[in-house]
Design an enzyme around this catalytic site. Structure first.
Site, PDB file in Angstrom:
ATOM      1  N   ASP A  56       0.835  -1.196   0.000  1.00 25.99           N
ATOM      2  CA  ASP A  56       0.000   0.000   0.000  1.00 25.99           C
ATOM      3  C   ASP A  56       0.873   1.249   0.000  1.00 25.99           C
ATOM      4  O   ASP A  56       1.841   1.350   0.768  1.00 25.99           O
ATOM      5  CB  ASP A  56      -0.894  -0.021   1.249  1.00 25.99           C
ATOM      6  N   GLU A  72       1.848  -0.449  -5.092  1.00 24.77           N
ATOM      7  CA  GLU A  72       0.963   0.665  -5.425  1.00 24.77           C
ATOM      8  C   GLU A  72       1.886   1.864  -5.526  1.00 24.77           C
ATOM      9  O   GLU A  72       2.252   2.467  -4.517  1.00 24.77           O
ATOM     10  CB  GLU A  72      -0.101   0.876  -4.346  1.00 24.77           C
TER      11      GLU A  72
END
Length: 700
Positions: free
Chosen positions: A340, A377
């Site tokens: 993330d 990401e």
């Protein structure tokens, strides 16, 4: 417990480790003056059963406080109290009234009266504090299980929320196992039938469900408390040790079904939030080591949008992250990680992007992680966008530009054809310069963050009123189109168009060059009623309604057949470590418009066609992508002269099921030299390539 029974212990390994003789504890805290180990009989106890004060002379080596407790066994509940200066202006936030969990604790116990507020305000929080639990990982029987290490070329990722997958009453899962690791095990046959090869689980590290606005719940889990402990609330068992074993039961069962487990990991921030947030662990042990701080040292740098930012390239934090990753691979057998806001891991202690971030190279080069799928990401909340330029040689990337350009193309945005065509062929514009494998690009149209696929074609605007923030949260730029009516409709014309658009998006995601990812429930048109930021709702907004499997059986069938064909892909290019550029050069391809070899790349074009010959598979494919609002007649490339071969129709999203897609080997042949592609449709035609003959298509 008598002091005479306590031994000095060892500084390594960090955390709590058990042996037949007892348990060793070690924790890092550089600036503290005293550390107390607290032992509890029950998680809800207001006072510890024993307090062991660590002697700075006997129990401190360098910056590591350690102690050995004879006779201690797995299941022991414990925590720390750490004394030291409370001087925020120096970056020090010690608070001996707060019970701290162990950064390396393998399990976390949560009391019934757990309270985030109590951890944020002055005063003792012993009864309401989360606590660590001693785990002996050697006791579990893996029965020969190991990470699968499946080829990326045949990987189809299914992003899911573990609780939401089976929590709905319609799931058919027993009431005690709905929304748990055990519940997911019961639904593995569904995943096998669907044909996905990997589940990407939203965060399953222990997180704080109260890290959210009042009256809501942190449902997604992007509020980590521990980087080693599986989230206890996702277990059907009451004890924390049971949660560890149930997670491993799930991994083992998925592996037996040939499905990999990828974890969405959050190494960019913690649930301790901003300077007025709670004290759970890191800020109470060594605040200035674990977090990026502003120049005044009293405030936290916030590159995550959540209040704080982990100091990922600091040596102690680097070790924490690496030890965590190794633990989940070696002891929990996971197959990969999706990081993330991974671009935060590229920032230095001043928050500036680094050319060669140590932690990213640590992860990439670690032998224990070799063969593990690493997915970034490649952006953060402060504007650092690294899609196509993320550091490293083995990282795959969520291709946010694929998402945006696919959405633009199918909603009829001007100037989108050339961008989308490049995304469909592997995003050479983005990734070609790195000479990396085709699967570096993780292609997706929807994910947990944003509209579901059904809502992407049903809403022009977000509808987040249920979040309690007056619809201010969530992005306003969704690149969506409601097909004529906002929200649900009984109009059969609009509903038919929406169904077609859903299939269009699924088709290009699973047919494009790269590694495809689909969102849980998109295969049955799951809706969040227009909410594009449903992080705080643990209700039917987020849960998968299993009645949709029957209601939208045609879409489910469509995805299943797409997946089945993808699993037959040739993987020789992966064995040979062939780059995207080499693969594209090896394949014969030609771009077309409605006329052969006359593609329209202009800003007002809304359609494109391509012929691709895959020599290894002896297969010729012709793609017609018509995002125009009227039908178009496309010329078809001639096949081998004199052979009598005909194109066969595999997919036409404008047709009703079961003609929209057929098992690819049974595709019906087509007469004629043109094909009428209906408005807003995807068509895929196939032809076999005979040995020694080439198609009439030329590279372009």
């Amino acid at each position: 417990m008598k002091p005479a029974m306590i031994d000095s212990g060892k500084s390594f390994p960090l955390g709590a480790t058990v042996s037949p003789q007892g348990g060793n504890f070690s924790v890092f805290s550089k600036s503290s003056t005293l550390v107390e180990l607290l032992l509890f009989d029950h998680v809800d106890d207001a006072k510890p059963a024993a307090v062991i004060s660590l002697d700075p002379w006997r129990n401190l080596t360098y910056h590591y406080w350690h102690v050995f407790v004879p006779g201690l066994q797995a299941g022991q509940i414990y925590g720390y109290r750490v004394h030291g200066p409370s001087e925020p202006q120096r970056g020090l936030r010690f608070d001996p009234q707060k019970v701290l969990i162990d950064p390396y604790g393998r399990a976390v116990a949560v009391p019934k009266q757990y309270g985030r507020i109590a951890a944020s305000k002055p005063g003792d929080n012993c009864a309401s504090a989360m606590k660590s639990v001693v785990v002996d990982t050697a006791l579990y029987n893996w029965e020969g299980d190991a990470p699968l290490k499946q080829p990326s070329a045949r990987t189809i990722v299914y992003e899911m929320h573990l609780r939401g997958f089976t929590r709905h009453p319609s799931s058919g899962v027993g009431e005690t196992t709905r929304g748990t690791y055990a519940g997911l095990i019961e639904k593995i046959p569904y995943l096998q039938e669907l044909g996905i090869t990997a589940v990407e689980l939203l965060p399953v590290f222990q997180f704080d469900p109260q890290d959210c606005p009042p009256g809501r719940v942190n449902y997604w889990g992007y509020a980590p408390v521990s980087f080693f402990a599986p989230h206890q609330a996702y277990s059907s068992r009451q004890d924390p040790l049971g949660a560890v074993d149930e997670f491993r039961d799930m991994v083992k069962a998925l592996h037996r079904a040939g499905i990999e487990v990828i974890l969405d990991v959050v190494y960019n921030h913690t649930a301790e939030s901003h300077q007025d947030g709670p004290t759970f662990c890191y800020r109470g042990l060594e605040n200035s080591a674990y977090y990026l701080l502003e120049e005044d040292r009293a405030r936290y740098s916030n590159y995550t949008g959540t209040g704080n930012t982990l100091n990922a390239n600091q040596p102690i934090v680097r070790r924490l992250i690496m030890d965590s990753l190794r633990y989940w691979v070696e002891e929990m057998h996971v197959d990969g990680f999706r990081f993330d806001l991974a671009s935060i891991l590229a920032r230095d202690e001043a928050g500036q992007p680094m050319q060669n971030p140590p932690i990213l190279w640590d992860i990439e080069s670690d032998p224990a992680l070799a063969g593990t799928k690493l997915i970034a990401e490649a952006w953060d909340a402060a504007g650092l966008y690294q899609v196509g330029s993320f550091i490293g040689d083995s990282w795959k990337e969520w291709n946010g530009r694929f998402r945006d350009d696919a959405r633009d193309f199918f909603r009829g945005a001007e100037g989108s054809v050339s961008r989308f065509a490049d995304r469909f062929m592997g995003s050479q514009e983005i990734y070609g310069h790195k000479e990396r494998e085709p699967e570096q690009s993780v292609n997706f149209v929807t994910c947990h963050d944003g509209f579901t696929l059904n809502d992407l074609v049903s809403y022009n605007s977000k509808h987040n009123e249920a979040n309690g923030e007056d619809n201010r949260d969530g992005t306003n730029d969704n690149k969506s189109w409601n097909c004529g009516v906002e929200g649900p409709t009984d109009d059969p014309v609009i509903e038919r168009l929406r169904n077609r658009q859903v299939k269009n998006f699924l088709a290009v995601t699973l047919l494009s060059v790269g590694m495809p990812m689909i969102l849980m429930g998109d295969e049955v048109r799951r809706t969040q009623r227009g909410n594009n930021n449903a992080y705080c709702l643990d209700d039917e907004t987020n849960w998968l309604d299993w009645t949709l499997v029957a209601k939208h059986a045609d879409v489910h069938r469509f995805v299943t057949l797409l997946n089945a064909r993808r699993l037959l892909r040739d993987i020789e290019h992966e064995r040979q470590r062939m780059s995207l550029t080499q693969l594209i050069r090896q394949a014969t391809k030609a771009w077309h418009g409605v006329k052969l070899h006359q593609p329209d790349w202009g800003p007002h074009s809304h359609s494109i066609a391509a012929t691709v010959e895959l020599r290894r598979e002896k297969l010729l494919s012709h793609f017609i992508l018509n995002a125009y609002w009227e039908p178009l007649e496309f010329e078809l490339p001639p096949l081998h002269e004199g052979s009598g071969d005909q194109w066969c129709r595999w997919i036409d999203t404008a047709l009703d099921s079961p003609h929209d897609i057929v098992p690819w080997k049974t595709a019906p042949s087509l007469p004629g030299h043109t094909y009428r592609a209906e408005a807003r449709s995807v068509v895929v035609l196939l032809a076999r390539v005979e040995p020694g003959k080439s198609s009439a298509s030329s590279a372009g």
